[in-house]
Each structure stands twice: as structure tokens, then as C-alpha cells.
Design an enzyme around this catalytic site. Structure first.
Site, PDB file in Angstrom:
ATOM      1  N   CYS A   2      -3.504   1.605   5.808  1.00  0.00           N
ATOM      2  CA  CYS A   2      -2.503   2.320   6.330  1.00  0.00           C
ATOM      3  C   CYS A   2      -2.398   2.556   8.036  1.00  0.00           C
ATOM      4  CB  CYS A   2      -2.554   3.618   5.743  1.00  0.00           C
ATOM      5  SG  CYS A   2      -2.926   3.748   3.740  1.00  0.00           S
TER       6      CYS A   2
HETATM    7  N1  GLN Z   1      -7.183   4.176   0.201  1.00  0.00           N
HETATM    8  C1  GLN Z   1      -6.229   4.728   0.516  1.00  0.00           C
HETATM    9  C2  GLN Z   1      -5.294   4.416  -0.461  1.00  0.00           C
HETATM   10  O1  GLN Z   1      -4.983   3.840  -1.208  1.00  0.00           O
HETATM   11  C3  GLN Z   1      -5.618   4.596   2.034  1.00  0.00           C
HETATM   12  C4  GLN Z   1      -5.049   3.048   2.048  1.00  0.00           C
HETATM   13  C5  GLN Z   1      -4.972   2.606   3.408  1.00  0.00           C
HETATM   14  O2  GLN Z   1      -5.708   3.140   4.549  1.00  0.00           O
HETATM   15  N2  GLN Z   1      -4.556   1.508   3.533  1.00  0.00           N
HETATM   16  O3  GLN Z   1      -4.212   5.563  -0.729  1.00  0.00           O
END
Ligand code: GLN
Length: 266
Positions: A2
Site C-alpha cells: 500500500c
Molecule cells: N498487509 C496489509 C493488507 O493486506 C497491507 C498491505 C500493503 O501494505 N500492501 O491490508
């Protein structure tokens, strides 16, 4: 993984933060420059939280690509705020794609976001989760690592911890329990932002009276500076401090505890 951002300063429209810059958060949702840990685009949801004034923030979260939601474009054009958190999500494989899994997570005045992953999920963090009230576990926004991280930070805040300590200790505890995790956290009450840099990039840009923290700089302004790995940023609209993350419990202190203040590590 994210991408997230936090802004404090004179009121701006959400569009000025999310849509208008050349490498805006919306652009980062389909053409991020610095993805680590496996993802390619951030299309599994998005969220924006903003403070309409003194009082609790308002959130808008959806489990769809930000570019495919006409409502956020309309809202962003007419909504102004002096404090904003926003994120676009690339769900870790196996984690739910739901509105509630998109940051920011919230309680009272707090807004929280996580960029990263807990390695060995969920087994690695069972002992840490076991320290939370059962009610908190039953009412997680989603069964994701990010929602659990928020529950861990929130538990410390509810117990009266300072937000710097709540974020710092949560990062070091989870890093110790789940080595290799990526734990860029972002927490604000609308006046101060605390952000960790642990496994992902984070950049900061200060202008007179404003501060913007972002996973990726959204333009070529030379004022952006990259925050070093293993550090915490503590920022208000008038001051940015960067300090090492706390050492794991029982480990010798890694660095001097002095703050590196504005200008010291440009
Ligand atoms: N692991 C978290 C989720 O799946 C954040 C994902 C991310 O940073 N891509 O929501």
C-alpha cells in the site's frame, strides 16, 4: 504494498493531495514507483480520513480501486481539511478485500494506516494478539495484519501511552515476534503525526506551516527528503523530528536517544 500519506497544514482540498500532483496517490494506485514485497498495483481498496474542524475525523473507505470510484473524485474536489490521512491498498495474498480492510482505521480522534505486512501471519503474532482484550479481537475491522496492528496500537493508546511510544513499541514488538515484517505505521490525532519507517520507504516535505508524509514523493519538489530505515517521524505543521525506533526489549540501545531535528538530516 500500500501507499499512504498524511498532511497537516492550512486547509487544502482532498483533490490537492489525492488527484492533482503529477505523481499523486491516485497515480500511485496504478503506477507506483517503489513497490516492495510482491505487489504491483494498489487496487484492492482505498480510504481517506479528514478532520472537518475540531472534533472527530470523517472517513470514506471502499474495497475498489480509487480510480474506479466517481464519488471520491467529487468529494475530493469540494472537501477541504487541515489534516488528512489517505491510503491505497494492495491486499497481502490471502487477506480479505473489504471496505473495512482499507486504511485509515479510526477511533475517536485517531486515524491509523499501515503500509506493509506481518510475516508469518497469523501464527507469528498469536502471542501478541493474546495480550489484547477478547472484545478487541472479536471486533477487528477485518481479519488482516493491518487491523491487528491498529488494535495493538489502540490498546496502548487506551492505556494512556503517548502516541510516539504506542507506535514505536508496537513496531519493535511485532518486528521481534515476526522477523522480516514491513511495518510502516502512520498515526495522527489531526495535530501531530507519528510514522514509522520499517521495511518501506517514507518521504517528508515541510513547507512553511505544513507537513506532508508520503510513501512516495508526489512531485519533483526538492523539499522532499527520505526518512532513513529504522526511524520514527514525529511531525506537526510546524516541526518535524526524526528519531530511531526504540530498541527491542532486552536489547542494548542502538543509537543515542537525541532527536534529530529539522534540517539535521536533509
Ligand atoms: N498487509 C496489509 C493488507 O493486506 C497491507 C498491505 C500493503 O501494505 N500492501 O491490508
Amino acid at each position: 504494498m500500500c501507499r499512504h500519506l498524511a498532511y497537516l497544514g492550512p486547509p487544502v482540498t482532498l483533490a490537492e493531495l489525492l488527484f492533482d500532483p503529477p505523481h499523486s496517490l491516485v497515480r500511485q494506485s496504478w503506477a507506483p514507483r517503489d513497490m516492495r514485497g510482491g505487489g504491483t498495483i494498489n487496487a484492492d481498496g482505498f480510504g481517506v480520513g479528514w478532520y472537518p474542524g475540531e472534533g472527530e475525523p470523517v472517513r470514506y473507505r471502499r474495497a475498489q480501486p480509487i480510480w474506479s470510484d466517481p464519488t471520491i473524485a467529487q468529494l475530493a474536489a469540494v472537501t477541504r481539511s487541515a489534516a488528512v490521512v489517505a491510503a491505497v491498498r494492495s491486499a497481502t495474498v490471502g487477506m480479505a478485500v473489504l471496505d473495512g480492510a482499507a486504511a485509515p482505521f479510526a477511533e475517536g480522534r485517531w486515524l491509523f494506516s499501515h503500509n506493509g505486512v506481518i510475516r508469518g501471519w497469523p501464527d507469528a503474532v498469536v502471542p501478541l494478539a493474546a495480550g489484547l482484550p477478547v472484545r478487541d479481537l472479536l471486533t477487528l475491522d477485518a481479519t488482516t495484519d493491518s487491523a491487528l496492528l491498529w488494535a495493538l496500537v489502540r490498546h496502548r493508546l487506551r492505556a494512556g501511552a503517548d502516541p510516539v511510544e504506542a507506535v514505536g513499541r508496537t513496531v519493535t514488538d511485532v518486528a521481534a515476534a515476526a522477523p522480516g515484517s514491513r511495518l510502516n505505521l502512520l498515526l495522527t490525532d489531526g495535530h501531530r503525526v507519528v510514522a514509522s519507517v520499517a521495511g518501506h520507504a517514507l518521504s517528508v516535505r515541510e513547507t512553511s506551516g505544513s507537513v506532508l508524509l508520503a510513501s512516495e514523493p508526489h512531485d519533483d519538489d526538492p523539499g522532499w527528503r527520505s526518512v532513513p530505515e529504522g526511524h520514527l517521524v514525529v511531525a506537526t505543521a510546524g516541526e518535524v523530528r526524526i528519531r530511531p525506533l526504540p530498541a527491542p526489549v532486552g536489547a542494548p540501545s542502538r543509537h543515542a536517544t537525541v532527536d534529530r531535528t529539522k534540517g539535521a538530516n536533509r
